[in-house]
Design a protein around this motif. Sequence first.
Motif, short mmCIF file in Angstrom:
data_model
loop_
_atom_site.label_atom_id
_atom_site.label_comp_id
_atom_site.label_asym_id
_atom_site.label_seq_id
_atom_site.Cartn_x
_atom_site.Cartn_y
_atom_site.Cartn_z
N SER A 60 -5.21 7.27 2.01
CA SER A 60 -4.00 7.66 2.74
C SER A 60 -3.22 6.44 3.19
O SER A 60 -1.98 6.46 3.18
CB SER A 60 -4.35 8.55 3.93
OG SER A 60 -5.05 7.82 4.91
N ALA A 61 -3.90 5.36 3.57
CA ALA A 61 -3.19 4.12 3.93
C ALA A 61 -2.46 3.55 2.71
O ALA A 61 -1.32 3.09 2.82
CB ALA A 61 -4.17 3.10 4.49
N GLN A 62 -3.11 3.58 1.55
CA GLN A 62 -2.46 3.10 0.33
C GLN A 62 -1.28 4.00 -0.05
O GLN A 62 -0.25 3.51 -0.51
CB GLN A 62 -3.47 3.04 -0.81
CG GLN A 62 -4.48 1.95 -0.64
CD GLN A 62 -5.57 2.00 -1.69
OE1 GLN A 62 -5.83 3.05 -2.28
NE2 GLN A 62 -6.22 0.87 -1.93
N LEU A 63 -1.42 5.30 0.13
CA LEU A 63 -0.33 6.22 -0.18
C LEU A 63 0.87 6.00 0.74
O LEU A 63 2.01 6.03 0.29
CB LEU A 63 -0.82 7.67 -0.08
CG LEU A 63 0.21 8.75 -0.38
CD1 LEU A 63 0.70 8.64 -1.83
CD2 LEU A 63 -0.36 10.13 -0.11
N ARG A 64 0.61 5.79 2.03
CA ARG A 64 1.71 5.51 2.96
C ARG A 64 2.46 4.25 2.56
O ARG A 64 3.69 4.21 2.57
CB ARG A 64 1.18 5.38 4.39
CG ARG A 64 0.93 6.68 5.08
CD ARG A 64 0.68 6.49 6.57
NE ARG A 64 -0.35 5.50 6.86
CZ ARG A 64 -1.64 5.79 6.99
NH1 ARG A 64 -2.06 7.02 6.84
NH2 ARG A 64 -2.51 4.84 7.26
N TYR A 119 5.63 -8.07 -0.94
CA TYR A 119 5.28 -7.34 0.27
C TYR A 119 4.21 -6.29 -0.03
O TYR A 119 3.22 -6.17 0.70
CB TYR A 119 6.53 -6.68 0.87
CG TYR A 119 6.23 -5.68 1.95
CD1 TYR A 119 5.93 -6.09 3.24
CD2 TYR A 119 6.24 -4.31 1.68
CE1 TYR A 119 5.65 -5.18 4.23
CE2 TYR A 119 5.96 -3.39 2.67
CZ TYR A 119 5.67 -3.83 3.94
OH TYR A 119 5.38 -2.91 4.92
N TYR A 120 4.40 -5.55 -1.13
CA TYR A 120 3.46 -4.50 -1.49
C TYR A 120 2.07 -5.07 -1.76
O TYR A 120 1.06 -4.54 -1.28
CB TYR A 120 3.96 -3.73 -2.70
CG TYR A 120 3.00 -2.66 -3.16
CD1 TYR A 120 2.92 -1.45 -2.49
CD2 TYR A 120 2.15 -2.88 -4.24
CE1 TYR A 120 2.03 -0.48 -2.90
CE2 TYR A 120 1.26 -1.91 -4.64
CZ TYR A 120 1.20 -0.72 -3.97
OH TYR A 120 0.30 0.24 -4.35
N ARG A 126 -4.21 -6.53 2.44
CA ARG A 126 -4.59 -6.44 3.85
C ARG A 126 -5.34 -5.14 4.12
O ARG A 126 -6.37 -5.14 4.79
CB ARG A 126 -3.35 -6.51 4.74
CG ARG A 126 -3.68 -6.43 6.24
CD ARG A 126 -2.43 -6.29 7.08
NE ARG A 126 -1.64 -5.12 6.74
CZ ARG A 126 -1.87 -3.88 7.19
NH1 ARG A 126 -2.89 -3.65 7.99
NH2 ARG A 126 -1.09 -2.88 6.83
N ILE A 127 -4.84 -4.04 3.57
CA ILE A 127 -5.51 -2.76 3.76
C ILE A 127 -6.92 -2.80 3.18
O ILE A 127 -7.89 -2.36 3.81
CB ILE A 127 -4.68 -1.63 3.11
CG1 ILE A 127 -3.40 -1.39 3.91
CG2 ILE A 127 -5.49 -0.34 3.01
CD1 ILE A 127 -2.42 -0.47 3.21
N GLU A 128 -7.07 -3.36 1.99
CA GLU A 128 -8.39 -3.43 1.36
C GLU A 128 -9.31 -4.39 2.10
O GLU A 128 -10.51 -4.13 2.22
CB GLU A 128 -8.23 -3.84 -0.10
CG GLU A 128 -7.60 -2.75 -0.94
CD GLU A 128 -7.38 -3.17 -2.38
OE1 GLU A 128 -7.80 -4.27 -2.76
OE2 GLU A 128 -6.77 -2.39 -3.12
N ARG A 129 -8.77 -5.49 2.64
CA ARG A 129 -9.58 -6.44 3.40
C ARG A 129 -10.09 -5.78 4.68
O ARG A 129 -11.26 -5.92 5.03
CB ARG A 129 -8.75 -7.68 3.71
CG ARG A 129 -9.50 -8.78 4.40
CD ARG A 129 -8.69 -10.06 4.57
NE ARG A 129 -7.36 -9.82 5.14
CZ ARG A 129 -6.21 -9.96 4.48
NH1 ARG A 129 -6.22 -10.33 3.22
NH2 ARG A 129 -5.06 -9.74 5.06
N GLU A 130 -9.23 -5.04 5.37
CA GLU A 130 -9.66 -4.34 6.58
C GLU A 130 -10.71 -3.28 6.26
O GLU A 130 -11.68 -3.12 7.00
CB GLU A 130 -8.46 -3.70 7.28
CG GLU A 130 -7.53 -4.69 7.93
CD GLU A 130 -6.28 -4.07 8.49
OE1 GLU A 130 -6.10 -2.84 8.34
OE2 GLU A 130 -5.47 -4.80 9.09
#
Length: 138
Positions: A60-64, A119-120, A126-130
Motif C-alpha cells: 500500500s505504501a508503494q501504491l500510494r 524522486y520515485y 526509502r520505503i523498502e529500507r524502512e
Amino acid sequence: MTPGRTAEGADHPDRVARPPRVRVTSSRRGAATRRDLRPLTRDLDEQTDLGEVYMAGLMSAQLRLASRVLVFGALGLGGLPLLFLLVPDTRTLEVVGLPFPWLVLGVLVYPVALLVARYYVRQSERIEREFSQVVGRR
C-alpha cells in the motif's frame, strides 16, 4: 564496636549488625535478552497472517507513491494541451526563436521527467529500507 552491637551504639544484646541495604533493579543483570524464536522473515516466507499484514502495508505504501507520481505526471502532461487550448496566445508564442509548445514539449518535459523518476526511485528505496529495518528488528 563489639559483636552483636549495632552501629547506632545501642547496647541491647539482642540486636545484630546488619549489612547495608542494596536496591535491586533487575534480578538478572548479566542475562542475555531473549530473542524471538520465530523471525518475521519466516512469517513472510510462509505467508502467514502476520506476514500478509506486513506485505500489505509495504504494497500500500508503494501504491500510494506510484499513484502520487502518476497523478503528477498526468496533470503535468495532460495540463499542457489544456493550457494551449485555454490560452491561445501560448500556441503562437516564441521564446528565443522557438515556438513555445515545442520548447515545453521537446525540452522542458524531459528534465522534469528525470526529476520525477529520481524522486520515485529515492522514495521507493526509502520505503523498502524502512520495511527491511522493521523486519530486521523483529
